[in-house]
Design a protein around this motif. Structure first.
Motif, mmCIF file in Angstrom:
data_model
loop_
_atom_site.group_PDB
_atom_site.id
_atom_site.type_symbol
_atom_site.label_atom_id
_atom_site.label_comp_id
_atom_site.label_asym_id
_atom_site.label_seq_id
_atom_site.Cartn_x
_atom_site.Cartn_y
_atom_site.Cartn_z
ATOM 1 N N ASP A 179 -1.200 -8.191 -19.238
ATOM 2 C CA ASP A 179 -0.173 -7.196 -18.965
ATOM 3 C C ASP A 179 0.838 -7.138 -20.100
ATOM 4 O O ASP A 179 1.344 -6.078 -20.442
ATOM 5 C CB ASP A 179 0.542 -7.513 -17.651
ATOM 6 C CG ASP A 179 -0.384 -7.315 -16.458
ATOM 7 O OD1 ASP A 179 -1.430 -6.653 -16.645
ATOM 8 O OD2 ASP A 179 -0.067 -7.830 -15.369
ATOM 9 N N ARG B 231 -0.172 -3.133 -10.995
ATOM 10 C CA ARG B 231 0.474 -2.906 -9.705
ATOM 11 C C ARG B 231 0.307 -4.073 -8.744
ATOM 12 O O ARG B 231 1.041 -4.182 -7.770
ATOM 13 C CB ARG B 231 -0.095 -1.651 -9.030
ATOM 14 C CG ARG B 231 0.195 -0.352 -9.743
ATOM 15 C CD ARG B 231 -0.085 0.828 -8.817
ATOM 16 N NE ARG B 231 -1.384 0.743 -8.168
ATOM 17 C CZ ARG B 231 -2.490 1.294 -8.641
ATOM 18 N NH1 ARG B 231 -2.455 1.936 -9.804
ATOM 19 N NH2 ARG B 231 -3.626 1.201 -7.986
ATOM 20 N N ALA C 60 -4.243 -0.251 -14.650
ATOM 21 C CA ALA C 60 -3.110 0.158 -13.824
ATOM 22 C C ALA C 60 -3.097 -0.605 -12.503
ATOM 23 O O ALA C 60 -2.037 -0.992 -12.003
ATOM 24 C CB ALA C 60 -3.172 1.662 -13.577
ATOM 25 N N GLU D 25 -7.932 2.761 -15.282
ATOM 26 C CA GLU D 25 -7.550 2.698 -13.864
ATOM 27 C C GLU D 25 -7.505 1.253 -13.384
ATOM 28 O O GLU D 25 -6.645 0.878 -12.575
ATOM 29 C CB GLU D 25 -8.532 3.508 -13.026
ATOM 30 C CG GLU D 25 -8.484 5.001 -13.301
ATOM 31 C CD GLU D 25 -9.575 5.767 -12.576
ATOM 32 O OE1 GLU D 25 -9.348 6.934 -12.232
ATOM 33 O OE2 GLU D 25 -10.664 5.187 -12.357
#
Length: 638
Positions: free
Chosen positions: A624, A519, A515, A512
């Motif tokens: 990333d 974002r 992610a 999480e």
């Protein structure tokens, strides 16, 4: 004439008690901040990622739908079964408080006067209830002090919009007073109407109030030993509390779920867990001064050897015999239970519960009603306990039993010349007990002001040192408060999932977090680590896992603030209370956001502490690109 003067004098000083409590509370509570969880009802920042509570429309009085949303809007007060259960009147209060008293800077004084009036009403009604069980006004005033200055009440009294916790003990006391006035033929019709309304409206304030019906049934059975209309109304009230949505479902909202209260809202989740929080009893014991428990223990020993109780006679009914038998057996059975629990190693984890049941035994020995009142308000909390504010409902009977025991101990020493010094010592102990409990009021003031000063300081730091729109991952519920106090300068996410405002912003797992980093885009990401010396039972969940448990590339920006609220206590036995069981005097839902301990190097001082440490997450572009669920977020074993 003398009786009339006495009643007038009593009425005047009860009025003085009410006004002193009401105005004193409003003055004491008035401040430039709204504590969690009032703050979600006050701020409501215009953030598309946040849920929109149904009372948010109340902040814009120009919206014609504001009032209609209360009934028909999504999650309207009379349609919502979220929260603890079905509480439409509590939701209505939240809406009214936000609609008529909204002020983005603080809670306005008129609102505090209204809540203060409820506290004043509790003081007066509790005094009247206590006076039926104790011999002296001073003892009844002691009961009022023990309850009004108890940690559950002083902590929860800072929450004035999102629910007024004082209502439940207040409704208990008012319903008992109404019952006694009905059966004693004093203004029978008005008090009867009020009693019936309380039985059916009270559970819509808090579902716990439904247990009051069982107390009324017990009182009525003891009075007449046969079914009466009062018992029938109380039984209907209990059924209504058990199925609180039934009336609204049948009358006007067939879409409202027709389920028992223990299957509604978060209460269903709490009762769905197949466990009992036996350790909760250790949290209950320090809510009253330890020296008062010692006085209760001394009186329990005296009552154990007291043979002055009236004996049975031929005119006693079977109910009389059962009640007398319970009174006689309560203390011996409790002593046997305590001995077994202490001696058997596999049962020692239940020692706290056994000690608390001693309070019930002490009450049962003197009055069956008092013991049942305490058991009825204490035992159910063992299933749903998460913070000590839940024990507020058990505080009135507990304070009454212990105050009655202290008074009885004092009267035992009266008229015995050889025990004059013991009586002086008892007077000193009771003075320490009263002072120690009263200091909770001062302690709560210190804790809340220090906590929100730290929140403001940290919010100012973020506003001055990080770009607007930055992402902050915090490990405390009041990370949201920091965001609001910064003027929504940052976006807040949590490493914890329970009890937060929006579960969609929980990042409990490394995937999480990965992610979230993906974002965030060009916005920098920061870790806000609010740290203290966590008790072993809290460390794994509440410490910032991405700072203390996982190795993530980050830049240390240093400690931006240190909260340290210190307050006095005078009961020396509080030194024996482990720090994880010390009462938290701040906003109840923030109990795990701050540490409690004895202040090092300061005798008779406790403190609440928290250290605010900020880190900036580094190398996000490289991470990333790697694209791994865990390693891609820079997570490694510590």
């Amino acid at each position: 004439m003398l009786q009339t003067c006495s009643r007038t004098r009593r009425g005047l000083w009860l009025l003085a008690l009410f006004l002193t409590t009401a105005v004193g509370f409003a003055t004491y509570r008035h401040s430039a901040f709204a504590v969690w969880n009032d703050s979600p009802c006050v701020f409501h920042p215009p953030d598309a990622d946040e849920p929109n509570p149904h009372w948010a429309a109340a902040h814009d009085l120009s919206q014609p739908s504001a009032l209609s949303d209360l009934w028909t809007g999504g999650g309207g007060a009379f349609q919502s079964v979220q929260g603890g259960g079905y509480r439409p009147l509590s939701e209505l209060w939240t809406f009214v408080a936000a609609y008529f008293f909204y002020d983005p800077r603080c809670l306005p004084y008129p609102l505090l006067l209204v809540v203060g009036a409820l506290h004043g009403a509790l003081a007066v009604s509790l005094f009247a209830v206590a006076r039926r069980f104790v011999r002296r006004d001073l003892t009844a005033l002691g009961v009022v002090l023990l309850v009004l200055a108890s940690p559950p009440l002083v902590a929860s009294s800072w929450v004035c919009v999102a629910g007024v916790q004082v209502l439940v003990p207040l409704l208990f006391c008012i319903s008992l007073l109404c019952y006694w006035n009905v059966v004693e033929n004093r203004f029978r019709i008005p008090f009867g109407i009020v009693l019936v309304l309380l039985l059916f409206l009270g559970p819509w304030v808090r579902e716990f109030f439904g247990l009051n019906a069982l107390l009324l049934i017990l009182l009525e059975w003891r009075r007449v030993r046969r079914p009466t209309w009062l018992m029938g109304v109380a039984a209907l009230g209990f059924l209504h509390a058990l199925f609180p949505t039934a009336l609204v479902h049948w009358l006007c909202l067939p879409g409202l779920p027709l389920q028992p209260v223990y299957r509604l809202g978060t209460l269903a989740g709490a009762l769905g867990k197949d466990e009992i929080r036996w350790e909760a009893a250790w949290h209950f014991l320090p809510l009253l001064p330890p020296l008062l428990w010692v006085c209760g223990g001394a009186e329990a020993v005296a009552r154990f050897f007291d043979r002055s109780q009236a004996s049975l006679n031929q005119k006693d009914t079977w109910s009389d015999r059962i009640e007398r038998g319970i009174q006689r057996a309560a203390l011996p059975c409790w002593l046997v239970l305590l001995f077994v629990v202490v001696v058997a190693p596999q049962l020692r984890g239940y020692t706290g519960v056994a000690l608390c049941l001693g309070l019930a035994a002490l009450g049962l020995r003197r009055d069956l009603f008092l013991g049942c009142w305490f058991l009825l308000t204490f035992v159910p909390i063992l299933r749903v306990f998460t913070e000590h504010v839940h024990f507020l409902y058990a505080m009135p009977p507990a304070a009454l039993i212990l105050a009655q025991a202290a008074e009885s101990l004092w009267l035992r020493l009266e008229g015995r010349p050889g025990l004059v010094r013991v009586r002086y010592a008892l007077a000193g102990v009771l003075a320490v007990v009263g002072t120690d409990q009263a200091l909770n009021v001062y302690g709560s003031y210190c804790v809340n002001h220090a906590a929100y000063e730290g929140i403001d300081t940290t919010a100012d730091w973020f506003r001055g040192h990080v770009p607007e729109g930055s992402v902050v991952v915090s490990n405390v519920i009041h990370g949201e408060e920091i965001k609001w106090r910064s003027g929504n300068h940052v976006r807040n996410y949590w490493t914890i999932g329970a009890g937060i405002n929006d579960p969609r912003r929980a990042v409990e797992q490394p995937a999480e977090l990965e992610a979230l980093l993906a974002r965030a885009g060009p916005h920098p990401v920061y870790f806000l680590d609010v740290d203290f010396d966590n008790p072993p039972c809290k460390a794994q969940y509440h410490r910032h896992k991405y700072v203390h448990q996982l190795d993530i590339a980050r830049h240390d920006l240093g400690i931006v603030h240190m909260t340290a609220a210190r307050y006095l206590f005078v009961d020396p036995l509080r030194y024996l209370v482990p720090r994880e069981f010390q009462p938290f005097l701040g906003a109840p839902d923030l109990v795990n956001d701050f540490g409690r301990r004895l202040s090092p190097g300061r005798p008779f001082v406790q403190e609440v502490v928290a250290q605010y440490h900020v880190y900036e997450v580094l190398d996000r572009k490289r991470e990333d690109a790697e694209g791994s669920a865990v390693a891609g977020a820079g997570l490694k074993a510590p």
